[in-house]
Structures are given as C-alpha cells and as structure tokens.
Design a protein around this motif. Structure first.
Motif, PDB file in Angstrom:
ATOM      1  N   LYS A  66      13.802  -2.202   7.213  1.00  0.00           N
ATOM      2  CA  LYS A  66      12.752  -1.620   8.046  1.00  0.00           C
ATOM      3  C   LYS A  66      11.548  -1.254   7.191  1.00  0.00           C
ATOM      4  O   LYS A  66      10.415  -1.347   7.623  1.00  0.00           O
ATOM      5  N   GLY A  67      11.851  -0.816   5.983  1.00  0.00           N
ATOM      6  CA  GLY A  67      10.762  -0.431   5.088  1.00  0.00           C
ATOM      7  C   GLY A  67       9.986  -1.633   4.578  1.00  0.00           C
ATOM      8  O   GLY A  67       8.858  -1.493   4.117  1.00  0.00           O
ATOM      9  N   ALA A  68      10.601  -2.808   4.688  1.00  0.00           N
ATOM     10  CA  ALA A  68       9.974  -3.993   4.115  1.00  0.00           C
ATOM     11  C   ALA A  68       8.589  -4.248   4.696  1.00  0.00           C
ATOM     12  O   ALA A  68       7.670  -4.652   3.999  1.00  0.00           O
ATOM     13  N   ARG A  69       8.474  -4.007   5.974  1.00  0.00           N
ATOM     14  CA  ARG A  69       7.227  -4.330   6.641  1.00  0.00           C
ATOM     15  C   ARG A  69       6.071  -3.526   6.054  1.00  0.00           C
ATOM     16  O   ARG A  69       5.020  -4.078   5.753  1.00  0.00           O
ATOM     17  N   SER A  70       6.286  -2.227   5.909  1.00  0.00           N
ATOM     18  CA  SER A  70       5.177  -1.415   5.416  1.00  0.00           C
ATOM     19  C   SER A  70       4.845  -1.769   3.976  1.00  0.00           C
ATOM     20  O   SER A  70       3.698  -1.745   3.563  1.00  0.00           O
ATOM     21  N   GLU A  71       5.882  -2.157   3.207  1.00  0.00           N
ATOM     22  CA  GLU A  71       5.599  -2.556   1.829  1.00  0.00           C
ATOM     23  C   GLU A  71       4.843  -3.876   1.793  1.00  0.00           C
ATOM     24  O   GLU A  71       3.895  -4.040   1.039  1.00  0.00           O
ATOM     25  N   GLU A  72       5.285  -4.788   2.659  1.00  0.00           N
ATOM     26  CA  GLU A  72       4.623  -6.088   2.681  1.00  0.00           C
ATOM     27  C   GLU A  72       3.147  -5.942   3.015  1.00  0.00           C
ATOM     28  O   GLU A  72       2.319  -6.727   2.597  1.00  0.00           O
ATOM     29  N   GLU A 108       6.551   1.746 -22.026  1.00  0.00           N
ATOM     30  CA  GLU A 108       7.304   0.514 -21.887  1.00  0.00           C
ATOM     31  C   GLU A 108       6.619  -0.440 -20.898  1.00  0.00           C
ATOM     32  O   GLU A 108       6.512  -1.645 -21.139  1.00  0.00           O
ATOM     33  N   CYS A 109       6.147   0.139 -19.781  1.00  0.00           N
ATOM     34  CA  CYS A 109       5.459  -0.676 -18.778  1.00  0.00           C
ATOM     35  C   CYS A 109       4.203  -1.308 -19.388  1.00  0.00           C
ATOM     36  O   CYS A 109       3.917  -2.485 -19.149  1.00  0.00           O
ATOM     37  N   VAL A 110       3.462  -0.516 -20.130  1.00  0.00           N
ATOM     38  CA  VAL A 110       2.235  -1.037 -20.734  1.00  0.00           C
ATOM     39  C   VAL A 110       2.576  -2.188 -21.678  1.00  0.00           C
ATOM     40  O   VAL A 110       1.934  -3.237 -21.676  1.00  0.00           O
ATOM     41  N   ARG A 111       3.645  -1.991 -22.463  1.00  0.00           N
ATOM     42  CA  ARG A 111       4.053  -3.038 -23.404  1.00  0.00           C
ATOM     43  C   ARG A 111       4.439  -4.318 -22.672  1.00  0.00           C
ATOM     44  O   ARG A 111       3.980  -5.403 -22.987  1.00  0.00           O
ATOM     45  N   GLU A 112       5.259  -4.161 -21.668  1.00  0.00           N
ATOM     46  CA  GLU A 112       5.785  -5.327 -20.979  1.00  0.00           C
ATOM     47  C   GLU A 112       4.746  -6.041 -20.129  1.00  0.00           C
ATOM     48  O   GLU A 112       4.700  -7.266 -20.081  1.00  0.00           O
ATOM     49  N   LEU A 113       3.970  -5.258 -19.447  1.00  0.00           N
ATOM     50  CA  LEU A 113       3.043  -5.865 -18.480  1.00  0.00           C
ATOM     51  C   LEU A 113       1.710  -6.223 -19.124  1.00  0.00           C
ATOM     52  O   LEU A 113       0.953  -7.016 -18.577  1.00  0.00           O
ATOM     53  N   SER A 118      -7.322  -1.088 -15.467  1.00  0.00           N
ATOM     54  CA  SER A 118      -6.561  -0.116 -14.694  1.00  0.00           C
ATOM     55  C   SER A 118      -6.122  -0.715 -13.363  1.00  0.00           C
ATOM     56  O   SER A 118      -5.010  -0.500 -12.897  1.00  0.00           O
ATOM     57  N   ILE A 119      -7.012  -1.506 -12.750  1.00  0.00           N
ATOM     58  CA  ILE A 119      -6.668  -2.104 -11.460  1.00  0.00           C
ATOM     59  C   ILE A 119      -5.518  -3.085 -11.617  1.00  0.00           C
ATOM     60  O   ILE A 119      -4.592  -3.101 -10.808  1.00  0.00           O
ATOM     61  N   GLU A 120      -5.565  -3.856 -12.668  1.00  0.00           N
ATOM     62  CA  GLU A 120      -4.481  -4.808 -12.887  1.00  0.00           C
ATOM     63  C   GLU A 120      -3.160  -4.073 -13.075  1.00  0.00           C
ATOM     64  O   GLU A 120      -2.137  -4.424 -12.480  1.00  0.00           O
ATOM     65  N   PHE A 121      -3.215  -3.021 -13.879  1.00  0.00           N
ATOM     66  CA  PHE A 121      -2.004  -2.240 -14.129  1.00  0.00           C
ATOM     67  C   PHE A 121      -1.481  -1.638 -12.825  1.00  0.00           C
ATOM     68  O   PHE A 121      -0.284  -1.684 -12.530  1.00  0.00           O
ATOM     69  N   ALA A 122      -2.399  -1.098 -12.033  1.00  0.00           N
ATOM     70  CA  ALA A 122      -2.001  -0.483 -10.760  1.00  0.00           C
ATOM     71  C   ALA A 122      -1.318  -1.511  -9.873  1.00  0.00           C
ATOM     72  O   ALA A 122      -0.274  -1.243  -9.272  1.00  0.00           O
ATOM     73  N   ASN A 123      -1.886  -2.707  -9.810  1.00  0.00           N
ATOM     74  CA  ASN A 123      -1.284  -3.746  -8.976  1.00  0.00           C
ATOM     75  C   ASN A 123       0.078  -4.173  -9.510  1.00  0.00           C
ATOM     76  O   ASN A 123       1.005  -4.435  -8.747  1.00  0.00           O
ATOM     77  N   GLN A 124       0.192  -4.218 -10.831  1.00  0.00           N
ATOM     78  CA  GLN A 124       1.485  -4.563 -11.420  1.00  0.00           C
ATOM     79  C   GLN A 124       2.534  -3.515 -11.069  1.00  0.00           C
ATOM     80  O   GLN A 124       3.659  -3.847 -10.691  1.00  0.00           O
ATOM     81  N   LEU A 125       2.126  -2.259 -11.178  1.00  0.00           N
ATOM     82  CA  LEU A 125       3.082  -1.187 -10.878  1.00  0.00           C
ATOM     83  C   LEU A 125       3.433  -1.161  -9.392  1.00  0.00           C
ATOM     84  O   LEU A 125       4.555  -0.854  -9.008  1.00  0.00           O
ATOM     85  N   LEU A 126       2.448  -1.502  -8.554  1.00  0.00           N
ATOM     86  CA  LEU A 126       2.708  -1.617  -7.112  1.00  0.00           C
ATOM     87  C   LEU A 126       3.750  -2.704  -6.877  1.00  0.00           C
ATOM     88  O   LEU A 126       4.682  -2.527  -6.096  1.00  0.00           O
ATOM     89  N   ALA A 127       3.547  -3.827  -7.552  1.00  0.00           N
ATOM     90  CA  ALA A 127       4.411  -4.982  -7.313  1.00  0.00           C
ATOM     91  C   ALA A 127       5.853  -4.695  -7.702  1.00  0.00           C
ATOM     92  O   ALA A 127       6.775  -5.149  -7.039  1.00  0.00           O
ATOM     93  N   VAL A 128       6.038  -3.951  -8.777  1.00  0.00           N
ATOM     94  CA  VAL A 128       7.413  -3.670  -9.192  1.00  0.00           C
ATOM     95  C   VAL A 128       7.944  -2.394  -8.539  1.00  0.00           C
ATOM     96  O   VAL A 128       9.048  -1.961  -8.835  1.00  0.00           O
ATOM     97  N   GLY A 129       7.153  -1.829  -7.663  1.00  0.00           N
ATOM     98  CA  GLY A 129       7.638  -0.677  -6.912  1.00  0.00           C
ATOM     99  C   GLY A 129       7.635   0.618  -7.702  1.00  0.00           C
ATOM    100  O   GLY A 129       8.285   1.585  -7.325  1.00  0.00           O
ATOM    101  N   LYS A 130       6.910   0.658  -8.802  1.00  0.00           N
ATOM    102  CA  LYS A 130       6.862   1.901  -9.585  1.00  0.00           C
ATOM    103  C   LYS A 130       5.856   2.879  -8.990  1.00  0.00           C
ATOM    104  O   LYS A 130       5.946   4.082  -9.219  1.00  0.00           O
ATOM    105  N   LEU A 131       4.882   2.349  -8.291  1.00  0.00           N
ATOM    106  CA  LEU A 131       3.892   3.211  -7.653  1.00  0.00           C
ATOM    107  C   LEU A 131       3.773   2.830  -6.179  1.00  0.00           C
ATOM    108  O   LEU A 131       4.020   1.684  -5.810  1.00  0.00           O
ATOM    109  N   THR A 132       3.386   3.794  -5.374  1.00  0.00           N
ATOM    110  CA  THR A 132       3.026   3.462  -3.998  1.00  0.00           C
ATOM    111  C   THR A 132       1.510   3.349  -3.935  1.00  0.00           C
ATOM    112  O   THR A 132       0.793   3.738  -4.862  1.00  0.00           O
ATOM    113  N   LEU A 133       1.057   2.847  -2.807  1.00  0.00           N
ATOM    114  CA  LEU A 133      -0.375   2.632  -2.656  1.00  0.00           C
ATOM    115  C   LEU A 133      -1.142   3.952  -2.791  1.00  0.00           C
ATOM    116  O   LEU A 133      -2.185   4.028  -3.443  1.00  0.00           O
ATOM    117  N   LEU A 134      -0.577   4.973  -2.149  1.00  0.00           N
ATOM    118  CA  LEU A 134      -1.242   6.283  -2.227  1.00  0.00           C
ATOM    119  C   LEU A 134      -1.360   6.747  -3.683  1.00  0.00           C
ATOM    120  O   LEU A 134      -2.418   7.200  -4.120  1.00  0.00           O
TER     121      LEU A 134
END
Lengths: 683, 204
Positions: A66-72, A108-113, A118-134
């Motif tokens: 159910k949560g998939a939709r809002s994440e998508e 670790e995230c900075v090293r790996e990604l 900042s925008i790229e990092f934010a999008n990367q963290l969004l993609a791996v679910g480490k951050l929410t949009l808010l």
C-alpha cells in the motif's frame, strides 16, 4: 428487475422500481425468485475459498505494498528557482545535525554514492529510502531542526489544521510508526499558548477509551510541544462521505453512536471536545470510530483571554472555517459558553452530514452560516434523504435544538437513544420539538461571559434585546488578570507527563450547578468548593478560606453533608449551597476541606470522588483532614513518591486524576490557595 | 438516493491513477492474495515471495498510467498476472546468475521445470481466483453496511433464502431484504468492475 436483483440497476431506476414493488405482489415474487438463483457474482460468493493459512504474512505484504504508491509518486528533487539548495557539505552537515542518521552512516553513504551536489545526494538517499521527500526538501533548504522530534524521525506531513500540523513519524529504535501533532510553528507561541497546549496534551493522554485516539507520548522540541499518537489506517468520515456519498443510515448511526460513547466518557472526565465534525471522526480499518483532536480542540477553538484583544473563535486562533458548519449557537457566540451539550449539537450536525452529504446550513459567507445556526429552522431530515425513519429524524432534531436546554442533556441520554435506534426500537420520546424555537442568549448561563465579545462576533450576531442583570461576582478589573495558572509548572515536576493534570482554566461547565450558575460568575472558571461539616466545623478555618478566596475574587460554593445551614463551632450559621452527595467534581475545582467535626465527612467519598474528577483537594487543619486523606499518604509512602517540597508553605502531590495537598494551618491558607489556583489570582 | 457518489462510478484504477491513495489500497487489498497465490504456485519461499510481491505492486504502480484496460472482463487481472510472471522470471534469473545462489540448484531446477509458471489459467482456476477476489471485496465493503443488512444479503446470496423467509427471521420488511441485497451487490460490482460483466445477463 433482473438488474435490480444483480445490483446492476442505477440508483434512480432502482428507486422507481422499489416504489412499484410496494404495490405489486407479482413483481415481488419474481424478484425473490431471481435473487435465489446464482448470477456470476453470487456464484463467486458461494464458491468456498480456502482460508489463507498465512494471513498475517499476507497482511504484512499488503500493508507494505500500500505504501508503494506514495513512494512511487515521489518525484525526484530538482533545484527549484525559488530556493537555492545548500551546498553538498552543508547538506551533509545538516543531515548530521538533524539526528536522522549518525555520522558514520552518512560518511559511508558519501563514500559509496560519491555525490557531486546536494541535490544529487538527496536524490540518491531518496532512492535508497534513507530519506523521505519531506526530509530531503528540508535539508536542501538548510533546515534540520525538528526533523527528529524526541525519539521520532518525522517522515511526511499528513495534514495541517489551524493550530497544528500532523506528521507520520517513526520511532528511531523500535521503528514503530506513529502520528505526531506539532503545534503550528507559525501559530501563536507565547509561553501561555505552549503551556496550554502542554496541558491539553496531558488531558488527552489521560483519556483512555476504545473510540478515542490513543496518545503514546508527548514532548517538546525547540520548545514547541508535540503529541505522539497512534497512526491509524482508514479515513475520516468527511473524506469517506466525499468519496462515497452519504452513508447508509445504519452505518451513520453506528458511527455517531461510537463517537457519542467516546464523548460520554470524555465528558465524565471533564473534557469537552468543542470541535466535533466529520473530519475529526476517523473510521479505522476495523470499522471502529476514533475521535480525534480531543482536548486539543478546546485549545484550538477557545476564545483567548479577554486581555488579548483581537482573538476570536473564528480568526487568529486558527479555527478553520469548516468548523463553523458544526458549531453550536451558544458556542458561536462565545467559545467559553460551550458545554457538554454543545458537543451534542455538533455531533447532530455531523449526523446530518453523514446522512445527507452536506452540512446542515449553507450560506455564502461564514457569518451567514453562523447566524443560521441560531436563527434558521432545523431542516427536515426526512425530506432530504428518503428512508430516514421518524425516529432518526426525532433524535437528530433533539441533538441540534437551538437552545441547549431543549437538547439531550447528556451524552448518556443520547447513547441510549442511538442504541435503541440501532436495535430497531423507537426511543421512548417524551420530547417534542419546540415550535419555532428561537435561540436566546439568556438561555446560556451567564451573560457576563459575553462582556468581552470582540467586534467581529458582535457584528455577526446581534446582541439580544436585553441581558439579564447578573451581578458580576468578579470585578471587571479582576477579569483582566485571568491568566493561565502556574501550578502546572510545579506539578509537571511531580507527575509523569502522561498523567492527568488538573485543568484549572477554560473547562466550560455551564451546565454545572444550574442552581448556582447565576451567582458564581464565570461558569467555566476555576471554582472553589468549601467543604464543611454540618455541625461543628472550625469557623476560623472557614473565615481564613473565604477571606483568601474573596481577596482573590475566586468564586466559591459551600458544600456540606446536609442542605440548609451548617453550624460552626462558635454557633455561627452559614448557608450550604449544595450537599456533598450532589457535588460533581470537575478538574477546574479546588476542593477545600475545613477542619472541625470532620468525622462527619469520613463516611462520604468526597476526597475519592474529587480526585477522580481531577480536582485539587486542599485540607485545612491537620487534625480533621488527616483521616480523610491518610490512605493517599500511605499509598504514597509505599510507592516511594516524594511530595513536592518546592512549594513554600505546603506540599502537594498527584493523586487520582487530580492533586492533594498536605493539610495546612490557617496561616498557610493564602499560600496554598495560591498554589491551587495559581497565577490566576496572583497580583 | 445516492449512497455512492461519482467516486465509485470511476473505477478503482482511474481513481488510483489520479493518486487516490484509498483506491490504491483497495486494489492491493483485492489483488494481494492473488499475487501471493501465484507466487506460491511456483514454489517460492516466503522471503522471495515478499520481494516479488513488492516488486510486482511497484511495477503496477509505476505503469498504472500506461495501462488501458481492454473492454474484456478481467483485463486488469491478466495484466497483473503478466507483471507477476515477469517478476517471478526476473527473480529466478537473478538467482541463476548468482554464483553461489541462495538455494541455488533447486531454484534453477524450478525455473527450468516451470517454463511459464503462470500460463493462462484454465476456467477452473479462473473461477477460483474470482472467488478469492470477491471474498476480499466483501471484506472491504462489509463495514459500510449494517450488520442486519449484511446478514440479509448473505442469507440471500450465500444461502439462497427468499426475501420473505429472511424478513421473518430478521424481523424486518421483505423489501428491506431486497434492498439490502440490491445495494450490497451493487457496491460489490462497483468494487469488482474489472471482474464483473458491466451488465449481468444471467436472467435475460
């Protein structure tokens, strides 16, 4: 007919057919014949389905999907023109400060990604679910405060009201998801507001009812209070009706009944909702109604003290316009006039919305709708919605009678009638709707409370032709000193935050002691109840208490075991306002027990009841008071609870839902009265 | 009297497409058991089922905008099956590619044996799957109706009693029973748009 049986016929045609069926036995038989045979739908229904053995696992899978939709739907972040995103290093710094992740994890995230912006990092963290949009948006703006509230990471905003915002949040350790209500950062933030919010938080935390949303926790962040509640799956009734149209009468009644039971309980704890509307009734996945915003609503909609000009029910306190559609006439005039029956009115308006799909009164402007509550006749429910029984109509009309005295007088009465409705019985009405009921301000207990109506309200609601000439007990100048009591500050040190706290102020209890409402001034203000033995109480105690109360313009009533007069130890007689048995304690009460012949009081359950009701009990003269409260003292001793010794001249401790003091002597009375009634009375 | 607004005349899919979370939740509720069942049928383990389940619904969500339901009954279900089949195949392919696969050889064998684990259903499977979804739909809407109406409906639909018999048993008017039957079936059909014929011709 076949389409009627199979459920394919459009509603309007079905209505026509039903009318025809009334008079046609032949068609009735045909329909009954058809409905027993299986069409494709019924065939599927009748086919046995093996019960799922792993239904829990399935439920878990489904909840996640159910949560998939809002994440998508989460759009990738792009730099918008309005706000320049912070630089990468600052973004990382903010992320670290926010408390959402620890330094190692971020590194670790900075090293790996290996992000380059900042925008790229934010999008990367969004993609791996480490951050929410808010979270990502806030961090990109360089904001990190309040992304973690206490032990909870804020995930997304669920909604916002006038005074507060509601978020989905997750416990950092247990990962439990909750709902957090945070005082609106742009709302008024004086210490008074915060203190009041905090007190309301404690009120809701003390309420425990299957139909009231559960409060888990509360706290402050950056000195802004927040409330942690259970996260509910489902929909509020406003959304439900908006999506699906009016509810079947049975469902509407069932939901209103559940809300009424919740409010019956809240009322018994001295809490008036004051903002009952379909939006605040939440239907969860199990079909259970949960009343939301309990206690907070009082805060949201309450009129500010009169020394804050410009505040009104409708403007800056953040009451949303929608609420106007559900507000009782007396509450529209002055929020402090709201009593238990105002909730009944609002619940009636809610019932109307559930059954008809729109509010009771419509008007172009807010004012027009406000006035309509007072002046427009109650619409005929049966004409608006076919299939409404006369019984439902009667119950509805009695809920929304203009004058509180013509309504149900308690939720208990209403609950009983709603249950009869559901059982299919007719409530035994001894009530006839008043012909052309006109709402009179005089019907509301104390016209003096209207003295500080602001210009807006006055403009909207013409003043009555005359007002009863009630003598204000409290001099006008004293009214200006009406403030939030301070004891909460002390007491919050004593009691665990989640426990009930004495709510001294703004518990509107207009209906409370109708026999004395005219003489004690503000009916919803703190009030002292002096308790004396009917024969032999210490006159010196009584005089010390009344002097202290009069000096502070605190209204009081005198209670004793018998009505009539009570006799002091020197033969003086004083008038008894009510008997102890008739006394219903409220959390706004300070119950002051005078010494002398206290054995007479021992057989009453005065102290128990007062504390249960959330009142504060103060004893004068230890020789009399001690036996009454010794059980509490013993209990405290056993549980190792410390008395609050910070109070000069006395000690106070939480007991039941209220507080109890150690007995003080005559000299200590003024100090202890100050503690009990707080800043309200201090110069 | 309209107890269902326009919202239900729009299909769940249309509503979900316009970001109506409720509609999405209902879709997952309705079809979740089916997806789980398909995964189980090819003998996947619970952990793997969980992955494929989520990936499938992610894909549905992602491609919802592009999905144009055909007029045929069950076109959504067919589409969903295609997605799940793809995800299952993806899963086994991944397992195959792993040098030290989790459960390696058996999974490979499974993939080999079940070339198309979800080849088109036979009629028997289809009606069983329909029943599964209908049951979910009933769970979904039960709370919208009173216990009495629900009981009346079940007595008609499941047990095949007549309106008059049920009316006596429940102490209501026969017409109330007919109306309960009509409303609930209508609501069910609204939820089950994809599975049900738009007009039912069984009696015509």
């Amino acid at each position: 007919m076949a389409r009627y049986v199979s459920g394919n016929l459009a509603e309007m045609e079905a209505d026509r057919l039903v009318r025809h069926l009334d008079s046609c036995n032949d068609c009735q038989r045909q329909i009954d014949d058809m409905s027993r045979r299986a069409d494709s739908l019924v065939a599927a229904i009748r086919r046995p389905v093996a019960p799922a053995r792993d239904s829990q696992e399935l439920a878990r899978l489904i909840a996640k999907a159910k949560g998939a939709r809002s994440e998508e739907n989460t759009p990738a972040l792009t730099s918008d023109n309005k706000v320049e995103p912070v630089a990468l290093d600052q973004f990382v710094a903010c992320l670290s400060k926010s408390g959402l992740s620890n330094a190692d994890e971020i590194a670790e995230c900075v090293r790996e990604l290996a992000p380059t912006s900042s925008i790229e990092f934010a999008n990367q963290l969004l993609a791996v679910g480490k951050l929410t949009l808010l979270q990502a948006r806030a961090l990109l703006r360089g904001r990190w405060r309040q992304l973690v509230l206490g032990n909870y990471a804020v995930l997304e905003m669920l909604g916002q009201g006038g005074m507060s915002r509601v978020y989905r949040a997750r416990h950092l350790q247990t990962k439990r998801e909750v709902c957090i209500k945070l005082l609106h950062p742009k709302g008024p933030r004086t210490s008074e507001h915060k203190e009041r919010f905090a007190r309301e938080v404690r009120t809701i935390a003390s309420l425990e009812h299957p139909n009231i949303v559960v409060a888990h926790d509360s706290g402050q962040s950056e000195s802004i209070p927040y409330l942690v509640m259970e996260l509910l799956d489902g929909s509020d009734l406003a959304k439900l009706v908006a999506a699906k149209g009016p509810l079947p009468p049975d469902s509407a009644i069932r939901y209103v009944l559940q809300a009424a039971k919740a409010l019956e309980y809240a009322h018994s704890r001295g809490v008036i909702h004051r903002d009952i509307k379909p939006h605040n009734l939440f239907l969860d996945d199990t079909g259970k109604i949960k009343v939301l915003d309990l206690g907070l609503a009082r805060f949201d909609s309450v009129l500010q003290p009169s020394n804050e000009p410009g505040f009104s029910t409708m403007t800056k306190t953040g009451m949303v316009v929608g609420t106007v559609d559900y507000i009782a006439p007396e509450q529209a005039v002055d929020a402090r006039d709201a009593d238990y029956r105002s909730d009944i009115y609002s619940l009636g308006c809610t019932l109307h919305y559930l059954l008809v799909g729109r509010t009771v009164f419509s008007g172009e402007t807010l004012m027009a709708r406000l006035v309509a509550h007072r002046e427009e006749p109650i619409p005929n429910l049966a004409a608006l919605r076919p299939g409404i029984s006369p019984e439902i109509k009667s119950v509805f009309e009695r809920m929304v009678a203009k004058c509180p005295t013509n309504r149900y007088q308690s939720m208990t009465e209403l609950v009983a009638d709603l249950e009869l409705l559901l059982a299919g019985d007719s409530p035994a009405f001894d009530w006839e709707p008043p012909v052309q009921e006109i709402y009179e301000l005089e019907a509301v207990a104390d016209a003096e409370t209207h003295a500080d109506l602001n210009a807006l309200t006055l403009a909207a609601i013409p003043a009555p032709a005359h007002r009863p000439a009630h003598r204000p007990v409290r001099p006008a100048s004293k009214r200006q000193e009406f403030r939030v009591p301070k004891p909460v500050l002390y007491w919050s040190c004593v009691g665990a935050g989640a426990l009930a706290c004495v709510v001294l102020l703004f518990v509107a209890v207009t209906s409370f002691f109708p026999e004395i409402a005219g003489t004690v001034g503000l009916s919803n203000s703190p009030r002292a109840v002096i308790v004396v033995a009917s024969d032999g109480f210490r006159v010196s105690h009584y005089q010390a208490v009344t002097k202290a109360l009069n000096d502070r313009a605190i209204p009081f009533v005198t209670a004793s075991t018998r009505s009539g007069d009570a006799k002091a130890d020197d033969g003086t007689r004083i008038k008894v306002d009510l008997t102890i048995d008739d006394y219903t304690p409220r959390s706004s009460d300070g119950v002051i027990v005078c010494g002398g012949s206290v054995h007479e009081l021992k057989n009453t359950d005065l102290v128990d009841r007062s504390l249960k009701g959330g009142a504060t009990v103060l004893g004068v003269g230890s020789e009399g008071f001690a036996p009454l409260y010794s059980q509490y003292h013993l209990a405290f001793k056993e549980s190792g609870v410390e008395w609050d010794k910070k109070l000069p001249g006395g000690e106070m401790i939480q007991a039941g839902n209220g507080y109890i003091t150690k007995a003080c002597d005559e000299g200590g009375v003024p100090t202890m009265v100050d503690h009990v009634f707080g800043e309200l009375v201090s110069k | 009297m309209s107890s269902q607004s326009d919202a239900t005349s729009l299909s769940l899919l249309q509503r979900a497409r316009s970001n109506d979370q409720d509609a999405w939740d209902q879709i997952v509720h309705l079809y979740g058991p089916l997806v789980q069942r398909w995964c189980k049928r090819v003998g996947m383990r619970e952990d793997d089922i969980a992955d494929v389940f989520q990936e499938s619904f992610h894909a549905v969500s992602n491609h919802l905008d592009g999905f144009k339901p055909a007029k045929a009954v069950g076109s959504f279900r067919s589409w969903l099956r295609t997605i799940v089949r793809t995800k299952i195949a993806d899963h086994f392919r991944k397992v195959n590619e792993q040098p030290v696969g989790r459960g390696g050889s058996t999974d490979q064998m499974r993939l080999a044996n079940v070339a198309d684990p979800l080849a088109d259903d036979c009629a028997e499977d289809e009606s069983e799957e329909n029943a599964l979804v209908v049951q979910r739909a009933m769970e979904l809407i039960e709370s919208e109706f009173s216990a009495k109406n629900w009981q009346a409906f079940k007595l008609v639909a499941l047990e095949g009693y007549s309106a008059v018999e049920i009316a006596q048993q429940l102490n209501v008017q026969p017409q109330a029973v007919r109306q309960a039957n009509y409303r609930i079936r209508r609501r069910l059909r609204a939820v089950l748009q994809d599975l049900m014929e738009p007009t039912d011709s069984d009696f015509e």
